[in-house]
Each structure stands twice: as C-alpha cells, then as structure tokens.
Design an enzyme around this catalytic site. Structure first.
Site, PDB file in Angstrom:
ATOM      1  N   ARG A 176       2.180  30.492 -26.693  1.00 39.55           N
ATOM      2  CA  ARG A 176       3.532  29.917 -26.614  1.00 39.55           C
ATOM      3  C   ARG A 176       3.517  28.455 -27.019  1.00 39.55           C
ATOM      4  NH1 ARG A 176       5.604  33.114 -21.196  1.00 39.55           N
ATOM      5  NH2 ARG A 176       5.318  35.186 -22.101  1.00 39.55           N
ATOM      6  N   LYS A 185       2.838  45.912 -22.686  1.00 45.70           N
ATOM      7  CA  LYS A 185       2.743  44.462 -22.768  1.00 45.70           C
ATOM      8  C   LYS A 185       3.121  43.890 -21.412  1.00 45.70           C
ATOM      9  CE  LYS A 185       4.368  40.385 -25.188  1.00 45.70           C
ATOM     10  NZ  LYS A 185       5.078  39.843 -26.347  1.00 45.70           N
ATOM     11  N   LYS A 239      -1.674  44.865 -24.425  1.00 49.26           N
ATOM     12  CA  LYS A 239      -2.070  43.477 -24.238  1.00 49.26           C
ATOM     13  C   LYS A 239      -1.604  42.922 -22.908  1.00 49.26           C
ATOM     14  CE  LYS A 239       1.428  40.674 -26.551  1.00 49.26           C
ATOM     15  NZ  LYS A 239       1.700  39.882 -27.709  1.00 49.26           N
ATOM     16  N   ARG A 281       9.993  35.981 -18.822  1.00 46.63           N
ATOM     17  CA  ARG A 281      10.082  37.251 -19.538  1.00 46.63           C
ATOM     18  C   ARG A 281       9.902  38.454 -18.606  1.00 46.63           C
ATOM     19  NH1 ARG A 281      10.037  34.669 -24.352  1.00 46.63           N
ATOM     20  NH2 ARG A 281       8.118  33.803 -25.231  1.00 46.63           N
ATOM     21  N   CYS A 333       9.500  40.224 -33.503  1.00 45.17           N
ATOM     22  CA  CYS A 333      10.058  39.692 -32.250  1.00 45.17           C
ATOM     23  C   CYS A 333      11.002  38.542 -32.584  1.00 45.17           C
ATOM     24  CB  CYS A 333       8.958  39.203 -31.318  1.00 45.17           C
ATOM     25  SG  CYS A 333       9.556  39.014 -29.615  1.00 45.17           S
ATOM     26  N   CYS A 382      13.058  36.707 -26.182  1.00 44.95           N
ATOM     27  CA  CYS A 382      12.736  37.649 -27.270  1.00 44.95           C
ATOM     28  C   CYS A 382      13.960  38.351 -27.848  1.00 44.95           C
ATOM     29  CB  CYS A 382      11.727  38.673 -26.764  1.00 44.95           C
ATOM     30  SG  CYS A 382      10.171  37.882 -26.295  1.00 44.95           S
ATOM     31  N   TYR A 417      -8.597  36.355 -31.923  1.00 46.75           N
ATOM     32  CA  TYR A 417      -8.771  35.059 -32.587  1.00 46.75           C
ATOM     33  C   TYR A 417     -10.248  34.799 -32.857  1.00 46.75           C
ATOM     34  CZ  TYR A 417      -4.017  34.696 -30.867  1.00 46.75           C
ATOM     35  OH  TYR A 417      -2.694  34.951 -30.619  1.00 46.75           O
TER      36      TYR A 417
HETATM   37  C1  PBG Z   1       5.790  37.392 -29.015  1.00 49.84           C
HETATM   38  C2  PBG Z   1       4.352  37.477 -28.743  1.00 49.84           C
HETATM   39  C3  PBG Z   1       3.597  36.828 -27.751  1.00 49.84           C
HETATM   40  C4  PBG Z   1       2.267  37.140 -28.012  1.00 49.84           C
HETATM   41  C5  PBG Z   1       2.248  37.987 -29.104  1.00 49.84           C
HETATM   42  N1  PBG Z   1       3.555  38.199 -29.535  1.00 49.84           N
HETATM   43  C6  PBG Z   1       3.980  35.869 -26.715  1.00 49.84           C
HETATM   44  C7  PBG Z   1       4.871  36.222 -25.625  1.00 49.84           C
HETATM   45  O1  PBG Z   1       5.245  37.364 -25.376  1.00 49.84           O
HETATM   46  O2  PBG Z   1       5.271  35.252 -24.976  1.00 49.84           O
HETATM   47  C8  PBG Z   1       1.083  36.618 -27.261  1.00 49.84           C
HETATM   48  C9  PBG Z   1      -0.201  36.694 -27.986  1.00 49.84           C
HETATM   49  C10 PBG Z   1      -1.245  35.791 -27.482  1.00 49.84           C
HETATM   50  O3  PBG Z   1      -1.159  35.229 -26.364  1.00 49.84           O
HETATM   51  O4  PBG Z   1      -2.235  35.622 -28.199  1.00 49.84           O
HETATM   52  N2  PBG Z   1       6.618  38.135 -28.273  1.00 49.84           N
END
Ligand code: PBG
Length: 328
Positions: free
Chosen positions: A206, A196, A249, A218, A121, A131, A314
């Site tokens: 973030r 997503k 996710k 986004r 990304c 992104c 995590y």
């Molecule tokens: C990057 C990305 C994000 C996450 C994983 N890859 C953040 C976003 O889209 O702002 C979030 C993962 C998390 O919250 O643990 N694009």
C-alpha cells in the site's frame, strides 16, 4: 518396522541421495514476478518499505523483463501507479492508462515469450483508496462490478494473457467472464484472488502503490483471518463463475488454507508471497539476523509443499539468479 531395523537417518547421510528423493521443487518457471509500473520515462524509483523493489517506467520495465527472461522467469503480474485518480477507478478503463499501455509495449517487444498477468482492481486508481465505488460509507458491490468488467476488457484488449481480480467483490468473476466472452476473449483465463484475507501483510504494498484506504478498512470485503471454512465457499463460488486458477494470499501464514483448498478442489493454485512477507525477510537479513537465501528458499518450498503450483514473489528474480548460478 521399528528401530533398530528402521533407521530414518539412512536416507540422510548422502547428499546425492538426499537430493534424489526430494518431493518439492522450485523452478524459475514456477515463479511470477510482481512489477509496479508508473508513468514517465527513465523512472526507477526505490520503494522504501520494500528494499530491492522499484516503481518502473515503461522503458525500465522492458529492461527488467529482459533480465527476468534471461534468468528464466517467464511471467509477471503488473500493478499500476498513477498520479491522477478519481472516485470510482474508471480512470483505469482506458488504453492510455499505465497498465494497458505497458502491456501493449511488452507484448509488442516480447510476444509470447513473456506471460503477462494483469491485476484487476480499483484501489490504485481511486482517490479514497478503496477497491471500488463508494456509496454511503462503504464500497458498493454491484456498481463496482461494472468498473472491474470494463477495466478487464481494456486489459484484455491491450494483450494481457490472464486477468487476476483482487478486489473481493461478490460476483466479479462472472461479470468479467461475461464481458470477455461477449468480446471474443473466451481464451483469456481468469485467476481471481478467491482467497484474499484482510491482512496487515499488505502494508508495504500500500505504501508502494499509495493505495491505503483514506477511511475505514477493507474488512467489509476482504476475508477475516480468523476464518478458514469461508475460504472453501469463496473458491467454490469463483469456480462456478468460471475461475481457471485461484490465487491465495497472503501465503506464509496461510499454508493451512493452501493445503485445505488443494485437498478439496482439483485445481491449480497460485500463492502470493506478499509485500509484508518480503519486507520482513529483507529487514531481518539486512541486520544479519538470518541467512537470507536459505530463509527465502525455505519459505518458497513450504508454500509449494502446502500445495501451491506457482508463487507470486518479490524474491523471484534473486531466487532465479541463485538457481541459475547453482545449476538447479
Ligand atoms: C490490490 C492489491 C493488494 C495487493 C495485491 N493487490 C493490496 C490490498 O489489497 O490492499 C497486496 C500485495 C502485496 O502486499 O504484495 N487490491
């Protein structure tokens, strides 16, 4: 057959029997640990919004991976934290960038003992935090495909075992597959975050990655959480472009989506138990409002029960330690 001939409780009285007939299991090998890697040496910097998580320099990342492996966690997903950023994220398209550099070290040290997934990304590398490449007031889809493909190639060259594009641009799986195949990386799989959602659950991430968009949101590329059928279209398109495994996710509030995709497509699914889900558990348990490990296990099992084959979490290391200690 009805009560009193049938008594559901008959199978619940004995612990051995209860365990014997469980139909959902968590193994350490199902868990993928997310790691934030950063420049410098001897850096292990706590992430305030994610208690127990850190930004690691390469030397500490190696130590962490040793600890993961000794607890049977064999796969990781990497995110880069950098000081220097640019307008398009092209700065990440270099073998000197933090993630490719880390992968080179880790592969050299751990060979195939450790499975390394690289998140693809631009948001960690752009000054505006979006992104991709901003044209006018929005992220331009097709020019972003170029940086994503280039970043993917560098990551593959550095030794990444799999690539996980998380940008949500249309067509990115095809562009990445094409550049990989042209460069003889046809064996490297792509695990797109096909589903997503635009989610407030990413807040702590973030903060960790310093990647909040400086204007707008986004929502023009990530999915609207009020929609469900859209997820099916996203997965179908990505499979047509060559996705090998798909990532969904967030996880906890999206179990219906995991279930739906599992029912519909005969493919492996990885669910991402994201930062906000983690931090909610951590802060509630720090206040003794909940019993931490019981809650974590219940959450992870629910994600698997919904249909996920593996989970990015995590919590992975603490769970693996618990499983090891309890001989599960
Ligand atoms: C990057 C990305 C994000 C996450 C994983 N890859 C953040 C976003 O889209 O702002 C979030 C993962 C998390 O919250 O643990 N694009």
């Amino acid at each position: 057959m009805n009560f009193p001939t049938t008594r559901m409780r008959r199978l619940r009285y004995n612990k051995i029997l209860r365990n014997m007939i469980e139909d959902t299991h968590i193994r350490s090998s199902d868990l993928i640990y997310p790691i934030f890697v950063t420049e410098g040496t001897d850096v292990k910097e706590p992430i305030e919004s994610m208690p127990g998580q850190f930004r690691y320099s390469i030397d500490h990342t190696i130590l962490l991976c040793e600890e993961l492996l000794s607890n049977n966690i064999k796969s990781i997903i990497l995110f880069g934290i950098v000081k220097e950023k640019d307008d398009t994220g092209k700065i990440s398209c270099s073998s000197k960038s933090i993630v490719p550099k880390t992968i080179t070290y880790l592969k050299n040290k751990f060979k195939n003992e450790l499975y390394i997934i690289a998140d693809v990304c631009n948001c960690e590398y752009t000054k505006h935090g979006h992104c991709g490449t901003v044209i006018g007031n929005d992220v331009d889809n097709d020019s972003t495909l170029l940086t994503l493909a280039e970043q993917s190639l560098i990551l593959a060259k550095s030794g990444a075992d799999a690539l996980a594009p998380s940008d949500m641009m249309d067509g990115r799986v095809g562009s990445i597959r094409e550049i990989l195949d042209k460069n003889k990386f046809e064996k490297i799989p792509i695990f797109p975050y096909s589903v997503k959602y635009s989610s407030a659950f990413y807040g702590p991430f973030r903060d960790a990655a310093n990647s909040s968009p400086s204007f707008g949101s986004r929502k023009t590329y990530q999915m609207n959480f009020k929609n469900s059928d859209e997820a099916i279209n996203e997965v179908r398109l990505d499979l047509n472009e060559g996705a090998d495994i798909i990532i969904i996710k967030p996880a906890m509030s999206y179990l219906d989506i995991i279930y739906k995709i599992k029912e519909r497509f005969n493919i492996p699914i990885i669910a991402y138990n994201v930062s906000g889900e983690y931090s909610m558990v951590k802060s509630a348990s720090e206040n003794n409002f909940i019993s931490e490990m019981e809650i974590i296990l219940e959450i992870l099992h629910s994600i698997k029960r919904a249909g996920a084959n593996a989970i990015i979490s995590y919590h992975a290391l603490e769970v693996a330690k618990f499983l090891k200690k309890n001989n599960v």
